[in-house]
Design a protein around this motif. Structure first.
Motif, PDB file in Angstrom:
ATOM      1  N   UNK A   1       1.850   9.254  -5.883  1.00 28.92           N
ATOM      2  CA  UNK A   1       2.317  10.612  -5.585  1.00 28.92           C
ATOM      3  C   UNK A   1       3.359  11.056  -6.615  1.00 28.92           C
ATOM      4  N   UNK A   2       4.264  10.159  -6.980  1.00 24.00           N
ATOM      5  CA  UNK A   2       5.277  10.474  -7.996  1.00 24.00           C
ATOM      6  C   UNK A   2       4.619  10.742  -9.348  1.00 24.00           C
ATOM      7  N   UNK A   3       3.599   9.956  -9.676  1.00 20.83           N
ATOM      8  CA  UNK A   3       2.884  10.131 -10.936  1.00 20.83           C
ATOM      9  C   UNK A   3       2.238  11.512 -11.009  1.00 20.83           C
ATOM     10  N   UNK A   4       1.691  11.981  -9.909  1.00 14.64           N
ATOM     11  CA  UNK A   4       1.021  13.281  -9.885  1.00 14.64           C
ATOM     12  C   UNK A   4       1.988  14.435 -10.171  1.00 14.64           C
TER      13      UNK A   4
ATOM     14  N   UNK B   1       1.551  15.327 -17.495  1.00 15.68           N
ATOM     15  CA  UNK B   1       1.259  14.670 -18.770  1.00 15.68           C
ATOM     16  C   UNK B   1       0.879  13.214 -18.587  1.00 15.68           C
ATOM     17  N   UNK B   2       1.653  12.502 -17.805  1.00 15.53           N
ATOM     18  CA  UNK B   2       1.356  11.092 -17.523  1.00 15.53           C
ATOM     19  C   UNK B   2       0.166  10.953 -16.590  1.00 15.53           C
ATOM     20  N   UNK B   3       0.031  11.873 -15.635  1.00 18.44           N
ATOM     21  CA  UNK B   3      -1.043  11.784 -14.642  1.00 18.44           C
ATOM     22  C   UNK B   3      -2.414  11.868 -15.304  1.00 18.44           C
TER      23      UNK B   3
ATOM     24  N   UNK C   1       0.835  -1.200   0.000  1.00 18.29           N
ATOM     25  CA  UNK C   1       0.000   0.000   0.000  1.00 18.29           C
ATOM     26  C   UNK C   1       0.873   1.253   0.000  1.00 18.29           C
ATOM     27  N   UNK C   2       1.908   1.274   0.830  1.00 24.74           N
ATOM     28  CA  UNK C   2       2.812   2.422   0.884  1.00 24.74           C
ATOM     29  C   UNK C   2       3.555   2.599  -0.440  1.00 24.74           C
ATOM     30  N   UNK C   3       3.974   1.496  -1.053  1.00 28.51           N
ATOM     31  CA  UNK C   3       4.670   1.573  -2.326  1.00 28.51           C
ATOM     32  C   UNK C   3       3.747   2.150  -3.400  1.00 28.51           C
ATOM     33  N   UNK C   4       2.506   1.674  -3.441  1.00 26.44           N
ATOM     34  CA  UNK C   4       1.553   2.163  -4.435  1.00 26.44           C
ATOM     35  C   UNK C   4       1.210   3.627  -4.193  1.00 26.44           C
ATOM     36  N   UNK C   5       1.064   4.001  -2.933  1.00 27.12           N
ATOM     37  CA  UNK C   5       0.775   5.395  -2.598  1.00 27.12           C
ATOM     38  C   UNK C   5       1.911   6.304  -3.053  1.00 27.12           C
ATOM     39  N   UNK C   6       3.140   5.879  -2.845  1.00 24.92           N
ATOM     40  CA  UNK C   6       4.297   6.677  -3.279  1.00 24.92           C
ATOM     41  C   UNK C   6       4.362   6.745  -4.799  1.00 24.92           C
ATOM     42  N   UNK C   7       4.086   5.635  -5.464  1.00 23.58           N
ATOM     43  CA  UNK C   7       4.086   5.625  -6.935  1.00 23.58           C
ATOM     44  C   UNK C   7       3.027   6.585  -7.472  1.00 23.58           C
TER      45      UNK C   7
END
Length: 77
Positions: free
Chosen positions: A24-27, A31-33, A16-22
């Motif tokens: 946040x990085x995406x945001x 363009x990708x977000x 869950x923490x890994x996905x949450x960080x991923x």
């Protein structure tokens, strides 16, 4: 809690923490977000014949609402 259960819970929290960080990085990459948001929404929301079906990807449950085909509707997160 037994050792195996604690380990499973710890792995779930780490994922869950890994996905949450991923996410946040995406945001940070607008363009990708935007593309990713559209993809996720198209996977989670379906509307057909006056029925709106939404799948919550976090808990895996489905919700539905019946609306008139000419009624505008909005889903909020």
């Amino acid at each position: 809690m037994r050792g195996g259960e604690a380990e499973t819970q710890s792995k779930q929290q780490s994922e869950f923490q890994r996905q949450t960080q991923a996410d946040a990085d995406l945001m940070l990459d607008i363009g990708r977000a935007g593309t990713e948001l559209e993809r996720r929404l198209s996977e989670a929301v379906r509307a057909q014949d006056g029925i709106v079906i939404i799948r919550d990807p976090v808990i895996g449950k489905f919700m539905s609402q019946v609306v008139s085909p000419n009624t505008p509707w909005v889903s909020s997160c």
